[in-house]
Design an enzyme around this catalytic site. Sequence first.
Site, PDB file in Angstrom:
ATOM      1  N   LYS A   1       0.837  -1.207   0.000  1.00  6.46           N
ATOM      2  CA  LYS A   1       0.000   0.000   0.000  1.00  6.46           C
ATOM      3  C   LYS A   1       0.873   1.258   0.000  1.00  6.46           C
ATOM      4  O   LYS A   1       0.582   2.230  -0.698  1.00  6.46           O
ATOM      5  CB  LYS A   1      -0.930   0.004   1.221  1.00  6.46           C
ATOM      6  CG  LYS A   1      -2.058  -1.007   1.131  1.00  6.46           C
ATOM      7  CD  LYS A   1      -2.799  -1.153   2.445  1.00  6.46           C
ATOM      8  CE  LYS A   1      -3.906  -2.202   2.314  1.00  6.46           C
ATOM      9  NZ  LYS A   1      -4.551  -2.537   3.581  1.00  6.46           N
TER      10      LYS A   1
ATOM     11  N   GLN B   1      -4.887  -2.185   9.843  1.00  2.00           N
ATOM     12  CA  GLN B   1      -4.671  -3.500   9.234  1.00  2.00           C
ATOM     13  C   GLN B   1      -5.155  -4.611  10.160  1.00  2.00           C
ATOM     14  O   GLN B   1      -4.813  -4.646  11.336  1.00  2.00           O
ATOM     15  CB  GLN B   1      -3.168  -3.678   8.924  1.00  2.00           C
ATOM     16  CG  GLN B   1      -2.838  -4.950   8.177  1.00  2.00           C
ATOM     17  CD  GLN B   1      -3.477  -5.023   6.798  1.00  2.00           C
ATOM     18  OE1 GLN B   1      -3.561  -4.046   6.081  1.00  2.00           O
ATOM     19  NE2 GLN B   1      -3.931  -6.194   6.421  1.00  2.00           N
TER      20      GLN B   1
ATOM     21  N   ASP C   1     -11.421   2.239   4.190  1.00  2.00           N
ATOM     22  CA  ASP C   1     -11.692   0.799   4.051  1.00  2.00           C
ATOM     23  C   ASP C   1     -13.193   0.544   3.907  1.00  2.00           C
ATOM     24  O   ASP C   1     -13.607  -0.534   3.492  1.00  2.00           O
ATOM     25  CB  ASP C   1     -11.168   0.043   5.278  1.00  2.00           C
ATOM     26  CG  ASP C   1      -9.869  -0.708   4.997  1.00  2.00           C
ATOM     27  OD1 ASP C   1      -9.595  -0.989   3.822  1.00  2.00           O
ATOM     28  OD2 ASP C   1      -9.144  -1.009   5.955  1.00  2.00           O
TER      29      ASP C   1
END
Length: 295
Positions: free
Chosen positions: A52, A96, A119
């Site tokens: 990312k 994460q 997200d």
Amino acid sequence: MIILDGKKTSNDIKDEITETVQGMKNNGEKVPHLAAVIVGNDGASLTYVGSKVRACERVGFESTMVRLPNTTSETELLQEIKKLNDNPEIDGFIVQLPLPKQIDTQKVLMAVDPDKDVDGFHPTNFGRMALDMSTFIPATPFGILELLDRYGVETQGKHTVVIGRSHIVGRPMSILMGRKGFPGNSTVTLTHSHTKNITQITSQADIIITALGVPGFLKAEMVKDDVVIIDVGITRVPDESRERGYYITGDVDFENVSKKASYITPVPGGVGPMTIAMLLKNTLLARERHRAAAK
């Protein structure tokens, strides 16, 4: 049979984002800034977050990685999230997963500012998505929609079968494929581990989206001719004969199912690369929203 090439499509999207960001720079505007929080040393998570960060560099975004030890308490993590929520320089951030067992994942996801939740996991954003309102769509479902759109795969009036009901893929996909508009307007059946006679259902499907995590689950005898296959599953299968000691495969018996399919995503190189591209797209959307709100 046409391969839905996520690697190529994600590169196209990154090129488009790079061009937009260059335009922002030329106008003297602030460029998007994505942060990622990672707790512990999980190898797969570190690899994913690293990719990312590299993707941010490629498109011209600012990026920040917040690395915390495995012993981090829930309170300490919530304090870090508050700092990111309050920092006007950060447009969007992700936490994460998975998190260590001492931390309540739900509580952490609830603490993320919905305006920075790129997200798309916060209930506010999930609810807006379910109501067809403007929002951050979770990156993997967003990537699937983009693939269907860019390849012109017809979804209206089709029967879509989703295998798996996770909050990250299965459930949002079942909502998105049934919404008004394109891609959408299909009739959706959501199947899961308690579904009986699953072959009876999949064999009637025009489109199958599988996110089960069971290697080779979907066999050729379970699908009809000209079916569209979206394989979200990604599993490392141990194999001592290979240099790495494993191979990566999806939920679909690709070799045999691909002979019947009209469109199919490969694993790897299908849905996976799209996820990061759409995370970048959500971050760009967050920056544009924050700029509009500042005006």
